[in-house]
Design an enzyme around this catalytic site. Structure first.
Site, PDB file in Angstrom:
ATOM      1  N   GLU A  61       1.012  -1.131  -0.024  1.00 42.83           N
ATOM      2  CA  GLU A  61       0.120   0.124  -0.120  1.00 42.83           C
ATOM      3  C   GLU A  61       1.001   1.410  -0.112  1.00 42.83           C
ATOM      4  OE1 GLU A  61      -3.269   0.398  -0.375  1.00 42.83           O
ATOM      5  OE2 GLU A  61      -3.582  -1.896  -0.345  1.00 42.83           O
TER       6      GLU A  61
ATOM      7  N   ASN B  49       1.444   3.929  -3.085  1.00 46.41           N
ATOM      8  CA  ASN B  49       1.208   5.226  -2.901  1.00 46.41           C
ATOM      9  C   ASN B  49       2.126   6.066  -3.360  1.00 46.41           C
ATOM     10  OD1 ASN B  49      -1.426   5.028  -1.695  1.00 46.41           O
ATOM     11  ND2 ASN B  49      -0.738   5.540   0.303  1.00 46.41           N
TER      12      ASN B  49
ATOM     13  N   ARG C  50      -9.934   4.929  -6.668  1.00 46.04           N
ATOM     14  CA  ARG C  50      -9.264   4.557  -5.605  1.00 46.04           C
ATOM     15  C   ARG C  50     -10.195   4.811  -4.192  1.00 46.04           C
ATOM     16  NH1 ARG C  50      -4.575   2.646  -5.994  1.00 46.04           N
ATOM     17  NH2 ARG C  50      -4.003   2.864  -8.149  1.00 46.04           N
TER      18      ARG C  50
END
Ligand SMILES: Nc1ncnc2c1ncn2[C@@H]1O[C@H](COP(=O)(O)OP(=O)(O)OP(=O)(O)O)[C@@H](O)[C@H]1O
Ligand SMILES: [Mg+2]
Length: 161
Positions: free
Chosen positions: A63, A67, A125
């Site tokens: 994650e 990002n 997202r």
């Protein structure tokens, strides 16, 4: 005449020592999300983790790396878009992983950490990345400066002896 002051601090609590560590740098390309997961997984395998512990940390790392790729470097040339990944394992079975980018930064970190907050709703997202990182790790620290980049520090204690 100057007075010399001596201070002695004695504590029975011992600070955990670093047992092992690694550092690596790789381009912010989506293909390297898998690379980051694998390298962290290989590193923590020394702790004989449970499948759940391993999967939680791998998910949190991916994650954070995602990002950096999709948000941090979204407007930058891939040539100088690098992700800096470091991990340390301590004697008390705590693993600390740092994921750093030199991308656009986050203007309001508190807001970014809120569940379902996203600046990319059109890219489907869900704004749950930081929430996933927080729930799969024991501690998360995010520091960011607009125009300079973002650092995410994930801390997880493993149950193994
Ligand atoms: N490394 C980064 N650089 C710049 N902005 C970031 C970075 N990481 C997160 N952000 C900002 O924080 C917001 C929240 O991040 P989070 O991971 O929680 O959700 P998301 O990435 O938008 O959605 P999801 O992770 O569910 O796909 C992002 O939408 C983005 O604006
Ligand atoms: Mg995300």
């Amino acid at each position: 005449m100057s007075e010399k002051r001596n201070t002695v601090t004695k504590s029975t609590k011992q600070n955990p020592e670093t047992v092992n560590s690694f550092k690596c740098v790789f381009p912010a390309r989506s293909v390297n999300e898998g690379f980051a997961r694998t390298i962290v997984s290989a590193f923590v395998s020394q702790l004989d983790p449970t499948i759940g512990e391993l999967s939680d940390l791998k998910t949190a790392v991916s994650e954070a790396v995602t990002n950096s790729i999709v948000h941090g470097y979204k407007d930058k040339n891939i040539k100088d878009s690098l992700i800096y990944l470091t991990a340390k394992r301590f004697s008390d079975n705590v693993v600390v992983v740092e994921i750093k980018d030199k991308g656009c930064g986050i203007p309001d970190v508190r807001q970014a950490l809120e569940p379902m907050f996203t600046t990319s709703p059109s890219e489907e997202r869900s704004g749950m990345g930081f929430t996933v990182m927080s729930s799969f790790c024991d501690k998360i620290k995010v520091s960011s400066t607009v125009g300079k980049g973002t650092t995410v520090i994930l801390e997880k204690r493993f149950s193994s002896t």
